[in-house]
Design an enzyme around this catalytic site. Structure first.
Site, PDB file in Angstrom:
ATOM      1  N   HIS A   1     -31.410 -35.768   5.827  1.00 25.41           N
ATOM      2  CA  HIS A   1     -30.833 -37.113   5.903  1.00 25.41           C
ATOM      3  C   HIS A   1     -31.900 -38.164   6.173  1.00 25.41           C
ATOM      4  O   HIS A   1     -31.594 -39.275   6.592  1.00 25.41           O
ATOM      5  CB  HIS A   1     -29.752 -37.182   6.985  1.00 25.41           C
ATOM      6  CG  HIS A   1     -28.775 -36.044   6.930  1.00 25.41           C
ATOM      7  ND1 HIS A   1     -28.926 -34.898   7.686  1.00 25.41           N
ATOM      8  CD2 HIS A   1     -27.681 -35.857   6.157  1.00 25.41           C
ATOM      9  CE1 HIS A   1     -27.937 -34.049   7.395  1.00 25.41           C
ATOM     10  NE2 HIS A   1     -27.184 -34.604   6.484  1.00 25.41           N
TER      11      HIS A   1
HETATM   12  S1  FES Z   1     -31.988 -35.905   9.271  1.00 24.32           S
HETATM   13 FE1  FES Z   1     -30.127 -34.829   9.368  1.00 24.32          FE
HETATM   14  S2  FES Z   1     -30.733 -32.801   9.873  1.00 24.32           S
HETATM   15 FE2  FES Z   1     -32.591 -33.931   9.828  1.00 24.32          FE
END
Ligand code: FES
Length: 151
Positions: free
Chosen positions: A116
Site C-alpha cells: 500500500h
Molecule cells: S503499506 Fe500496507 S502492508 Fe505495507
C-alpha cells in the site's frame, strides 16, 4: 523511486538447530560478508530481519531529519548501537498490514512496502504512507565488531 537493486544473500543460521531457533533461540549473524550499502535478510523467531550496512550518506540523511516531524518520532541514535552507527537491524514486517518491505526502494533510501505504498527511511522509520509506526528494532547486541546476536 528506483534505487539500486540489491541482492540479499540468505544467511542460513543452523546452529542451534532450526527447531530451536523457531522456538526463539538467539541467533548470531556474521557481518563480515555485508558490504557497505548492502543488506542481508535473516530469520529470527520466524520473522525476517534486515541487517543493513548503511553508507555515510544514509546515516547523515537519517540524522538530518527533524525528529518531531516524524509520524513515529524516534531519533536515529535511538535505533542503532553507539559506535556501530553503520548497522541498522530491523524487523522486516510492515507495520501497516504485515507485508515485507523492499530494501533500497522508495523516496528515503530505506524501505518501500509495495502493498500500500508505505515508505521507510534509512533508519527504518515510517515517513510516508499508511503504516502507523517505524519498523521495530529487535533485541540484539554486538558480541564483537563483526558479529551480532539477535534475541
Ligand atoms: S503499506 Fe500496507 S502492508 Fe505495507
Amino acid at each position: 523511486m528506483g534505487g539500486v537493486a540489491t541482492l540479499w544473500p540468505f544467511i542460513s543460521q543452523m546452529n542451534p538447530d532450526a527447531s530451536t531457533i523457531a522456538a526463539g533461540a538467539p541467533i548470531e549473524v556474521d557481518l563480515t560478508p555485508v558490504a557497505e550499502g548492502q543488506d542481508i535478510k535473516v530469520f529470527w523467531r520466524g520473522k525476517p530481519i534486515y541487517v543493513s550496512h548503511r553508507t555515510k550518506k544514509q546515516i547523515e540523511e537519517a540524522r538530518a531529519v527533524n525528529v518531531a516531524s516524524l509520524p513515529d518520532p524516534q531519533s536515529d541514535e535511538a535505533r542503532v548501537k553507539a559506535g556501530h552507527e553503520q548497522w541498522l537491524v530491523v524487523i522486516g514486517i510492515c507495520t501497516h498490514l504485515g507485508c515485507i518491505p523492499i530494501a533500497h526502494e522508495g523516496n528515503y533510501d530505506g524501505f518501500f512496502c509495495p502493498c500500500h505504498g508505505s515508505q521507510y527511511d534509512s533508519s527504518g522509520r515510517i515517513r510516508q504512507g499508511p503504516a502507523p509506526a517505524n519498523l521495530p528494532v529487535p533485541p540484539y547486541q554486538f558480541v564483537s565488531d563483526t558479529k551480532i546476536q539477535i534475541g
